[in-house]
Design a protein around this motif. Structure first.
Motif, PDB file in Angstrom:
ATOM      1  N   GLY A 206       0.696  -1.412  -0.189  1.00  0.00           N
ATOM      2  CA  GLY A 206      -0.044   0.052  -0.050  1.00  0.00           C
ATOM      3  C   GLY A 206       0.839   1.372   0.130  1.00  0.00           C
ATOM      4  N   SER A 207       2.152   1.017  -0.379  1.00  0.00           N
ATOM      5  CA  SER A 207       2.994   2.355  -0.112  1.00  0.00           C
ATOM      6  C   SER A 207       2.925   3.147  -1.760  1.00  0.00           C
ATOM      7  CB  SER A 207       4.379   1.703  -0.146  1.00  0.00           C
ATOM      8  OG  SER A 207       4.696   1.108  -1.107  1.00  0.00           O
ATOM      9  N   GLY A 208       2.251   2.634  -2.572  1.00  0.00           N
ATOM     10  CA  GLY A 208       1.963   3.286  -3.741  1.00  0.00           C
ATOM     11  C   GLY A 208       2.821   2.570  -4.786  1.00  0.00           C
ATOM     12  N   LYS A 209       3.524   1.645  -4.688  1.00  0.00           N
ATOM     13  CA  LYS A 209       4.386   0.977  -5.665  1.00  0.00           C
ATOM     14  C   LYS A 209       3.588   0.812  -7.005  1.00  0.00           C
ATOM     15  CE  LYS A 209       5.746  -2.768  -3.556  1.00  0.00           C
ATOM     16  NZ  LYS A 209       5.186  -2.864  -2.121  1.00  0.00           N
ATOM     17  N   SER A 210       2.574  -0.316  -7.024  1.00  0.00           N
ATOM     18  CA  SER A 210       1.808  -0.389  -7.983  1.00  0.00           C
ATOM     19  C   SER A 210       1.025   0.572  -8.662  1.00  0.00           C
ATOM     20  CB  SER A 210       0.595  -1.607  -7.455  1.00  0.00           C
ATOM     21  OG  SER A 210       1.197  -2.681  -7.201  1.00  0.00           O
ATOM     22  N   THR A 211       0.923   1.478  -7.841  1.00  0.00           N
ATOM     23  CA  THR A 211       0.265   2.740  -8.529  1.00  0.00           C
ATOM     24  C   THR A 211       1.141   3.614  -9.438  1.00  0.00           C
ATOM     25  OG1 THR A 211      -1.440   2.867  -6.540  1.00  0.00           O
ATOM     26  CG2 THR A 211      -1.176   5.161  -7.887  1.00  0.00           C
ATOM     27  N   LEU A 212       2.441   3.511  -8.872  1.00  0.00           N
ATOM     28  CA  LEU A 212       3.464   4.316  -9.726  1.00  0.00           C
ATOM     29  C   LEU A 212       3.751   3.397 -10.708  1.00  0.00           C
ATOM     30  CD1 LEU A 212       5.404   6.513  -9.651  1.00  0.00           C
ATOM     31  CD2 LEU A 212       7.156   5.090  -8.470  1.00  0.00           C
ATOM     32  N   LEU A 213       3.579   2.180 -10.722  1.00  0.00           N
ATOM     33  CA  LEU A 213       4.095   1.379 -11.962  1.00  0.00           C
ATOM     34  C   LEU A 213       2.996   1.426 -12.856  1.00  0.00           C
ATOM     35  CD1 LEU A 213       6.383  -0.535 -11.599  1.00  0.00           C
ATOM     36  CD2 LEU A 213       5.031  -2.302 -11.262  1.00  0.00           C
ATOM     37  N   LYS A 214       1.899   1.575 -12.402  1.00  0.00           N
ATOM     38  CA  LYS A 214       0.535   1.702 -13.565  1.00  0.00           C
ATOM     39  C   LYS A 214       0.727   3.147 -14.259  1.00  0.00           C
ATOM     40  CE  LYS A 214      -2.520  -1.567 -11.529  1.00  0.00           C
ATOM     41  NZ  LYS A 214      -3.840  -1.907 -10.867  1.00  0.00           N
TER      42      LYS A 214
ATOM     43  N   ALA B 170      17.634   2.013  -6.604  1.00  0.00           N
ATOM     44  CA  ALA B 170      16.351   1.804  -5.975  1.00  0.00           C
ATOM     45  C   ALA B 170      15.654   3.113  -5.412  1.00  0.00           C
ATOM     46  CB  ALA B 170      16.379   0.668  -4.998  1.00  0.00           C
ATOM     47  N   ALA B 171      14.279   3.036  -5.500  1.00  0.00           N
ATOM     48  CA  ALA B 171      13.419   3.809  -4.999  1.00  0.00           C
ATOM     49  C   ALA B 171      12.695   3.423  -3.705  1.00  0.00           C
ATOM     50  CB  ALA B 171      12.695   4.510  -5.833  1.00  0.00           C
ATOM     51  N   VAL B 172      12.487   4.120  -2.707  1.00  0.00           N
ATOM     52  CA  VAL B 172      11.635   3.641  -1.414  1.00  0.00           C
ATOM     53  C   VAL B 172      10.484   4.455  -1.473  1.00  0.00           C
ATOM     54  CG1 VAL B 172      11.581   3.034   1.010  1.00  0.00           C
ATOM     55  CG2 VAL B 172      13.725   2.687  -0.408  1.00  0.00           C
ATOM     56  N   LEU B 173       9.211   3.920  -1.488  1.00  0.00           N
ATOM     57  CA  LEU B 173       8.099   4.779  -1.610  1.00  0.00           C
ATOM     58  C   LEU B 173       7.674   4.224   0.057  1.00  0.00           C
ATOM     59  CD1 LEU B 173       6.576   3.995  -4.931  1.00  0.00           C
ATOM     60  CD2 LEU B 173       7.015   5.914  -4.083  1.00  0.00           C
ATOM     61  N   HIS B 174       7.034   5.353   0.726  1.00  0.00           N
ATOM     62  CA  HIS B 174       6.576   5.095   1.946  1.00  0.00           C
ATOM     63  C   HIS B 174       5.190   6.024   2.057  1.00  0.00           C
ATOM     64  CE1 HIS B 174       6.784   3.903   6.073  1.00  0.00           C
ATOM     65  NE2 HIS B 174       6.315   5.536   6.602  1.00  0.00           N
ATOM     66  N   HIS B 175       3.934   5.368   2.308  1.00  0.00           N
ATOM     67  CA  HIS B 175       2.841   6.024   2.181  1.00  0.00           C
ATOM     68  C   HIS B 175       2.593   6.728   1.189  1.00  0.00           C
ATOM     69  CE1 HIS B 175       1.542   4.325   5.987  1.00  0.00           C
ATOM     70  NE2 HIS B 175       2.659   4.600   6.442  1.00  0.00           N
ATOM     71  N   GLY B 176       2.995   6.410  -0.176  1.00  0.00           N
ATOM     72  CA  GLY B 176       2.793   7.341  -1.056  1.00  0.00           C
ATOM     73  C   GLY B 176       3.671   8.313  -1.535  1.00  0.00           C
ATOM     74  N   ARG B 177       4.814   8.641  -0.588  1.00  0.00           N
ATOM     75  CA  ARG B 177       5.625   9.539  -0.779  1.00  0.00           C
ATOM     76  C   ARG B 177       7.075   8.801  -1.350  1.00  0.00           C
ATOM     77  NH1 ARG B 177       3.910  14.933   0.675  1.00  0.00           N
ATOM     78  NH2 ARG B 177       1.851  14.418   1.219  1.00  0.00           N
ATOM     79  N   LEU B 178       7.988   9.600  -1.893  1.00  0.00           N
ATOM     80  CA  LEU B 178       9.375   9.105  -2.201  1.00  0.00           C
ATOM     81  C   LEU B 178       9.993   9.382  -1.272  1.00  0.00           C
ATOM     82  CD1 LEU B 178      10.683   7.766  -4.323  1.00  0.00           C
ATOM     83  CD2 LEU B 178      11.464  10.039  -5.339  1.00  0.00           C
TER      84      LEU B 178
ATOM     85  N   TYR C  67      14.641   1.319   3.629  1.00  0.00           N
ATOM     86  CA  TYR C  67      13.227   0.490   3.708  1.00  0.00           C
ATOM     87  C   TYR C  67      13.018   0.131   5.116  1.00  0.00           C
ATOM     88  CZ  TYR C  67      10.049  -3.015   2.456  1.00  0.00           C
ATOM     89  OH  TYR C  67       9.145  -3.893   2.382  1.00  0.00           O
ATOM     90  N   ARG C  68      14.331  -0.756   5.582  1.00  0.00           N
ATOM     91  CA  ARG C  68      14.232  -1.369   6.889  1.00  0.00           C
ATOM     92  C   ARG C  68      13.824  -0.509   8.047  1.00  0.00           C
ATOM     93  NH1 ARG C  68      17.007  -6.174   5.582  1.00  0.00           N
ATOM     94  NH2 ARG C  68      15.535  -7.070   4.450  1.00  0.00           N
ATOM     95  N   GLU C  69      14.453   0.630   7.865  1.00  0.00           N
ATOM     96  CA  GLU C  69      14.363   1.702   8.965  1.00  0.00           C
ATOM     97  C   GLU C  69      12.915   2.082   9.017  1.00  0.00           C
ATOM     98  OE1 GLU C  69      17.339   4.739   8.393  1.00  0.00           O
ATOM     99  OE2 GLU C  69      15.821   6.124   9.233  1.00  0.00           O
ATOM    100  N   LEU C  70      12.223   2.410   7.834  1.00  0.00           N
ATOM    101  CA  LEU C  70      11.093   2.684   7.823  1.00  0.00           C
ATOM    102  C   LEU C  70      10.110   1.761   8.366  1.00  0.00           C
ATOM    103  CD1 LEU C  70      10.917   4.582   4.308  1.00  0.00           C
ATOM    104  CD2 LEU C  70      10.718   5.718   6.688  1.00  0.00           C
ATOM    105  N   GLU C  71      10.426   0.448   7.948  1.00  0.00           N
ATOM    106  CA  GLU C  71       9.346  -0.648   8.485  1.00  0.00           C
ATOM    107  C   GLU C  71       9.216  -0.765   9.910  1.00  0.00           C
ATOM    108  OE1 GLU C  71       7.184  -2.530   6.092  1.00  0.00           O
ATOM    109  OE2 GLU C  71       7.584  -0.535   5.546  1.00  0.00           O
ATOM    110  N   ARG C  72      10.590  -0.450  10.657  1.00  0.00           N
ATOM    111  CA  ARG C  72      10.681  -0.810  11.787  1.00  0.00           C
ATOM    112  C   ARG C  72       9.679   0.132  12.820  1.00  0.00           C
ATOM    113  NH1 ARG C  72      16.166   0.183  12.428  1.00  0.00           N
ATOM    114  NH2 ARG C  72      16.911  -1.333  10.566  1.00  0.00           N
TER     115      ARG C  72
END
Lengths: 290, 255
Positions: free
Chosen positions: B65-73, B219-227, B240-245
């Motif tokens: 739900g971070s927006g990866k698929s949305t970005l891809l689409k 690589a690009a990390v998306l978090h809640h729809g933001r880069l 990414y790990r840091e954000l996930e924690r």
């Protein structure tokens, strides 16, 4: 609230204000649809293939379907309610075929974007290919169903006249009209699912409000207000001009009158223009409603 | 602008979240289209700017739900951004889902042509590719069977075989490497390496660091729809790990 919590951190890439290169706009929708014309052709073939694959009679169904319907109506109108028309079967078929083309294309076509939503979600393509291919496959059906019509004409000694050469032009005008209306209803159905049921009911009413099972000439000269209203409706109804495009050459053996053709053409091109414009306008929003 | 280039400029994709779900005209009329006024906008993606030059390979990572698929689409052109601009140049081969657009009733052969047409290829062009596609898919005589009789592996193989042969300038892959047996996965990876070597732009969504590192240096990390990060894959993974924690040390990410 969540919005505020998502301020980008300094290490995130800041939006750079850079002018976008020129000439990278999306091409006009009509160009996109044209680019995918082979897909439309393929979808038409697919529709026909899938529809007839499992049936023993195959394409014969296309020809049998209107014939069976015609038998029902012919029985009703010759034995139960006596009709004044000679060769009533030909008269009926000549009106029913364009009607069936229109109503079937519309009913199938309005669901087409929804039915193909798996594709719409995943592949970039103009959504209009789906309703257009439904109209296309129904055009094939319409053309095929002329075979039993001609057979019926031969059997009932209905004269074949040169006016029949007008039929291809009639098919083109009908197709433009069907395409426009189907596009319009297909996009509406994406937003409101019950448009389908509404259309079903409207079509049933429209069948009797249009000169399909009867001819304008058969209407008496009643003076009551509701009959005046009915006459007015018939003057506005596009099908009053579209049905004669087929019926005049087939049943009366004459070309449709110039005003009839002109009004039919006007309706057809108007429907297509409006249908296509509305469809492409709403197309980007489809995906949010699937 | 060259073929294979992707420019995303301040891209935002917003969905309307309706408080009441209205999907029929009857409901819409009954409450006088109120749902349109009370709708809230939810941004699946916002203020995303990325420059991907031709030949670059970038992995997109982020939570569900971070927006990866949305970005891809959005890159694939399936979605239009509601804000900003997404511009791509050249042919895109979207492997967002392998075998998207297969008709189960039709044979594999018919589906190859149908899929080709979906990607904008003519019958003639597909005929030229046909044998190569069948060979890559290793389907052999099964190609004339309706695809509804295929196993999921066969399905994915045919899907990848088509997608890898469309001479793309941009290749978009969404987790497709998770299908098929290990040997076929290897084959897909090799094919993607070939594409990379041929200078094709590559955008890849991944949940696996090892695969991402193997295929993409960036690589690009998306978090809640933001880069949240854009840079070397290893550093991106750290982020990414840091954000996930959970709540990140920085104050701005505390929800």
């Amino acid at each position: 609230m969540i919005e505020a919590a998502q301020e980008t951190r300094p290490d995130a890439v800041a939006p750079q204000a850079q002018p976008l290169p020129q000439g990278t706009r999306r091409p006009p929708r009509i160009v996109e649809v044209w680019r995918f014309r082979q897909l439309v052709a393929l979808l038409v073939v697919r529709e026909l293939k899938v529809r007839y694959k499992r049936s023993v009679l195959g394409l014969l169904w296309t020809m049998l379907n209107p014939l069976l319907l015609m038998v029902v109506y012919a029985v009703v109108f010759t034995t139960i309610l006596p009709a004044a028309q000679p060769n009533f079967a030909v008269f009926l078929l000549a009106g029913l075929l364009p009607w069936l083309y229109f109503s079937t294309a519309l009913m199938q076509g309005l669901m087409s974007v929804l039915v193909n939503q798996e594709l719409v979600r995943k592949i970039r393509l103009p959504h209009a290919v789906f309703p257009l291919s439904v109209v296309g496959s129904n055009l094939v059906n319409f053309t095929l169903s002329l075979v039993p019509l001609f057979a019926m004409m031969a059997a009932l000694r209905q004269p074949f006249t040169p006016a029949l050469l007008f039929l291809p032009a009639a098919a083109v005008i009908l197709t433009l009209f069907c395409a426009g209306v189907t596009l319009l209803f297909a996009t509406a159905t994406v937003f409101f699912r019950d448009v389908r049921h509404l259309t079903e009911v409207l079509l049933q009413m429209l069948l009797y409000l249009s000169p399909v099972l009867y001819d304008l000439k058969q209407l008496g000269a009643h003076q009551s207000w509701w009959f005046q209203l009915f006459r007015l409706e018939l003057r506005v109804n596009p099908l009053s001009y579209l049905i004669p495009l087929v019926r005049d050459p087939v049943y009366y053996g004459r070309l449709p009158s110039v005003p009839t053709v002109a009004v039919a053409l006007l309706w057809a091109s108007g429907a297509l223009l409006v249908g296509f414009a509305v469809f492409t306008r709403l197309e980007p929003r489809h995906i949010h409603h699937l | 602008m060259r073929d294979g280039q992707i420019i995303l400029q301040d891209v935002g994709v917003g969905y309307r979240i309706y408080r009441e779900k209205v999907s029929t005209l009857k409901e819409a009329v009954a409450n006088r289209f109120r749902h349109l006024r009370t709708a809230e906008k939810f941004w699946a993606l916002r203020h995303v700017s990325l420059q991907i030059p031709p030949g670059d390979a970038i992995a997109l990572v982020g939570h569900n739900g971070s927006g990866k698929s949305t970005l891809l689409k959005t890159i694939a052109g399936v979605l239009e951004p509601s804000e900003g601009a997404a511009v791509t140049q050249g042919r895109i081969s979207p492997m967002i889902e392998l075998g998207a657009g297969f008709d189960p009733e039709l044979s594999g052969r018919d589906n190859v042509y149908l899929n080709g047409a979906l990607l904008g290829f003519s019958h003639k062009q597909m005929a030229a590719k046909f044998q190569r596609i069948v060979d890559f898919s290793e389907l052999g005589d099964f190609i004339d069977l309706p695809v509804k009789n295929y196993s999921s592996g066969m399905y994915a193989r045919l899907g990848f075989a088509i997608a890898q042969d469309v001479e793309p300038d941009i290749l978009i892959v969404d987790e497709v490497l998770a299908v098929g047996d290990e040997r076929f996965q290897e084959k897909c990876k090799r094919r993607i390496q070939d594409f990379r070597a041929a200078g094709i732009t590559f955008v890849f969504v991944s949940h696996s660091l090892s695969v991402a590192r193997e295929l993409c240096p960036r690589a690009a990390v998306l978090h809640h729809g933001r880069l949240a990060f854009d840079g070397p894959t290893d550093a991106a993974w750290e982020r990414y790990r840091e954000l996930e924690r959970g709540p990140a040390p920085g104050p701005v990410f505390q929800a």
